[in-house]
Design a protein around this motif. Structure first.
Motif, short mmCIF file in Angstrom:
data_model
loop_
_atom_site.label_atom_id
_atom_site.label_comp_id
_atom_site.label_asym_id
_atom_site.label_seq_id
_atom_site.Cartn_x
_atom_site.Cartn_y
_atom_site.Cartn_z
N ILE A 116 -23.18 49.80 63.62
CA ILE A 116 -23.36 50.12 65.04
C ILE A 116 -24.85 50.39 65.23
CG2 ILE A 116 -22.63 51.54 66.97
CD1 ILE A 116 -20.38 49.95 65.58
N ALA A 117 -25.51 49.54 65.97
CA ALA A 117 -26.97 49.58 66.07
C ALA A 117 -27.42 50.66 67.03
CB ALA A 117 -27.51 48.21 66.50
N THR A 118 -27.26 51.91 66.59
CA THR A 118 -27.67 53.04 67.42
C THR A 118 -28.09 54.21 66.54
OG1 THR A 118 -27.00 54.51 69.24
CG2 THR A 118 -25.35 54.06 67.56
N HIS A 119 -28.92 55.08 67.10
CA HIS A 119 -29.26 56.36 66.48
C HIS A 119 -28.67 57.51 67.30
CE1 HIS A 119 -32.04 53.76 64.35
NE2 HIS A 119 -32.43 54.75 63.58
N GLY A 157 -9.35 48.29 62.13
CA GLY A 157 -9.64 48.22 60.71
C GLY A 157 -11.08 48.00 60.34
N LEU A 158 -12.00 48.42 61.23
CA LEU A 158 -13.42 48.26 60.94
C LEU A 158 -14.02 49.60 60.52
CD1 LEU A 158 -14.34 46.05 64.00
CD2 LEU A 158 -14.52 45.34 61.63
N GLU A 159 -14.81 49.57 59.47
CA GLU A 159 -15.52 50.76 59.02
C GLU A 159 -16.90 50.77 59.69
OE1 GLU A 159 -17.60 52.61 54.99
OE2 GLU A 159 -16.24 50.89 54.83
N CYS A 160 -17.11 51.72 60.58
CA CYS A 160 -18.35 51.76 61.35
C CYS A 160 -19.38 52.67 60.70
CB CYS A 160 -18.08 52.25 62.78
SG CYS A 160 -17.01 51.15 63.72
N VAL A 161 -20.59 52.18 60.59
CA VAL A 161 -21.71 52.97 60.10
C VAL A 161 -22.88 52.71 61.04
CG1 VAL A 161 -22.42 51.12 58.53
CG2 VAL A 161 -23.18 53.47 58.11
N SER A 162 -23.63 53.74 61.36
CA SER A 162 -24.70 53.57 62.34
C SER A 162 -26.01 53.14 61.68
CB SER A 162 -24.94 54.87 63.11
OG SER A 162 -25.62 55.81 62.32
N ALA A 163 -26.86 52.53 62.48
CA ALA A 163 -28.20 52.18 62.01
C ALA A 163 -28.95 53.44 61.59
CB ALA A 163 -28.96 51.45 63.11
N GLY A 164 -28.70 54.54 62.29
CA GLY A 164 -29.34 55.80 61.93
C GLY A 164 -28.91 56.29 60.56
N GLN A 165 -27.60 56.18 60.26
CA GLN A 165 -27.11 56.61 58.95
C GLN A 165 -27.66 55.74 57.83
OE1 GLN A 165 -22.96 56.27 60.04
NE2 GLN A 165 -22.69 58.49 60.15
N LEU A 166 -27.94 54.49 58.12
CA LEU A 166 -28.50 53.58 57.12
C LEU A 166 -30.01 53.69 57.02
CD1 LEU A 166 -26.39 50.35 57.83
CD2 LEU A 166 -26.13 51.96 55.92
N ALA A 217 -23.40 43.30 63.08
CA ALA A 217 -23.82 44.50 63.80
C ALA A 217 -23.42 44.41 65.26
CB ALA A 217 -25.34 44.69 63.69
N LEU A 218 -23.05 45.56 65.79
CA LEU A 218 -22.68 45.68 67.20
C LEU A 218 -23.66 46.62 67.89
CD1 LEU A 218 -20.63 45.38 69.60
CD2 LEU A 218 -19.49 47.40 68.67
N SER A 219 -24.23 46.17 68.98
CA SER A 219 -25.12 47.04 69.74
C SER A 219 -24.61 47.17 71.16
CB SER A 219 -26.55 46.50 69.76
OG SER A 219 -26.62 45.36 70.59
N ASP A 220 -25.05 48.24 71.77
CA ASP A 220 -24.65 48.56 73.14
C ASP A 220 -25.92 48.86 73.91
OD1 ASP A 220 -22.40 50.82 74.74
OD2 ASP A 220 -24.55 50.81 75.06
N ASP A 221 -26.14 48.16 75.00
CA ASP A 221 -27.23 48.56 75.89
C ASP A 221 -26.59 48.87 77.22
OD1 ASP A 221 -30.13 48.97 75.82
OD2 ASP A 221 -30.11 47.67 77.57
N SER A 222 -26.76 50.08 77.65
CA SER A 222 -26.08 50.52 78.86
C SER A 222 -27.02 51.35 79.71
CB SER A 222 -24.83 51.33 78.49
OG SER A 222 -25.15 52.39 77.62
N ALA A 266 -25.73 59.80 68.27
CA ALA A 266 -24.47 60.26 67.67
C ALA A 266 -23.31 60.18 68.65
CB ALA A 266 -24.64 61.70 67.16
N GLY A 267 -23.56 60.48 69.92
CA GLY A 267 -22.50 60.42 70.93
C GLY A 267 -22.01 59.00 71.13
N LYS A 268 -22.92 58.07 71.17
CA LYS A 268 -22.55 56.66 71.34
C LYS A 268 -21.79 56.15 70.12
CE LYS A 268 -25.36 54.07 73.68
NZ LYS A 268 -26.47 53.19 74.11
N LEU A 269 -22.23 56.55 68.91
CA LEU A 269 -21.54 56.14 67.69
C LEU A 269 -20.10 56.66 67.69
CD1 LEU A 269 -21.43 55.00 64.79
CD2 LEU A 269 -22.26 57.24 64.01
#
Length: 209
Positions: free
Chosen positions: A12-15, A31-40, A71-76, A17-20
């Motif tokens: 999840i291409a975000t830093h 069945g998807l294991e989500c990990v954020s760009a921030g965590q990586l 990767a999945l990103s959200d621009d809102s 935490a609320g959005k993640l």
């Protein structure tokens, strides 16, 4: 034919935490294991696009290439009718970074106050209608991409109310409700938000189509 996500790890291409948390909850049934760009520890690319789609794709491709994973990103963002659609794609920029919010933090109360100040300048009868837009972009390491867009209409309310949301949620009252997104139970918000609208389209094509 649109490429499908495989079950497994998704960045999840975000830093934010609320959005993640919100995106992970929406993807949990699939069945998807989500990990954020921030965590990586991935850097945040500069958002140089002039549309939500351009910025979403920019972030998704950067994360996919850096992690060698889809990767999945959200621009809102929030668009206000009386402000000609502003802040729009510059929604986050109106929330200037503050030292007391941490290295990735933004002052969202300041941003909400800027919008209110501009509306107040137009007088008590100003049109307070507004909408949240969400663009979801999926990118694969080989460069393939797909985009989904969602929207929810509402009213800009002042003063801010509620502590359950993030960003501009405390001033956004969705049509048909008398409380802000930040006063709604997260499960209720997930059903009706701009992000939920975009996710419904993503799910229909990625997991049900």
């Amino acid at each position: 034919m649109t490429r499908k996500l495989d079950h497994g790890k998704l960045v999840i291409a975000t830093h934010n935490a609320g959005k993640l948390k919100e995106i992970s909850a929406l993807l949990a049934p699939y069945g998807l294991e989500c990990v954020s760009a921030g965590q990586l520890g991935l850097p945040e690319p500069e958002e140089t696009g002039t549309t939500f789609a351009q910025n979403a794709l920019l972030k998704a491709h950067a994360a996919a290439k850096a992690a060698n994973l889809p990767a999945l990103s959200d621009d809102s963002g929030l668009s206000v009718t009386a402000l000609g659609g502003r802040p729009g794609v510059y929604t986050a920029d109106w929330a200037e970074r503050q030292w007391f919010e941490g290295p990735e933090g933004r002052d969202w109360y300041m941003a909400m106050g800027k919008v209110e100040g501009l509306l107040a300048e137009q007088g008590p009868d100003v049109d307070r209608s507004c909408w949240f837009s969400c663009t979801l972009a999926i990118a694969w390491p080989d460069g393939e991409e797909v985009v989904y867009e969602g929207r929810v209409e509402g009213t800009f309310s002042w003063p801010p109310r509620g502590t359950l949301g993030f960003g501009y949620d405390p001033v956004f009252v969705p049509n048909g409700k008398d409380v802000t997104f930040a006063q709604l139970d997260p499960a209720q918000k997930q059903v009706m938000s701009h992000r939920a609208d975009a996710f419904a389209k993503l799910v229909a094509e990625q997991f049900e189509g």
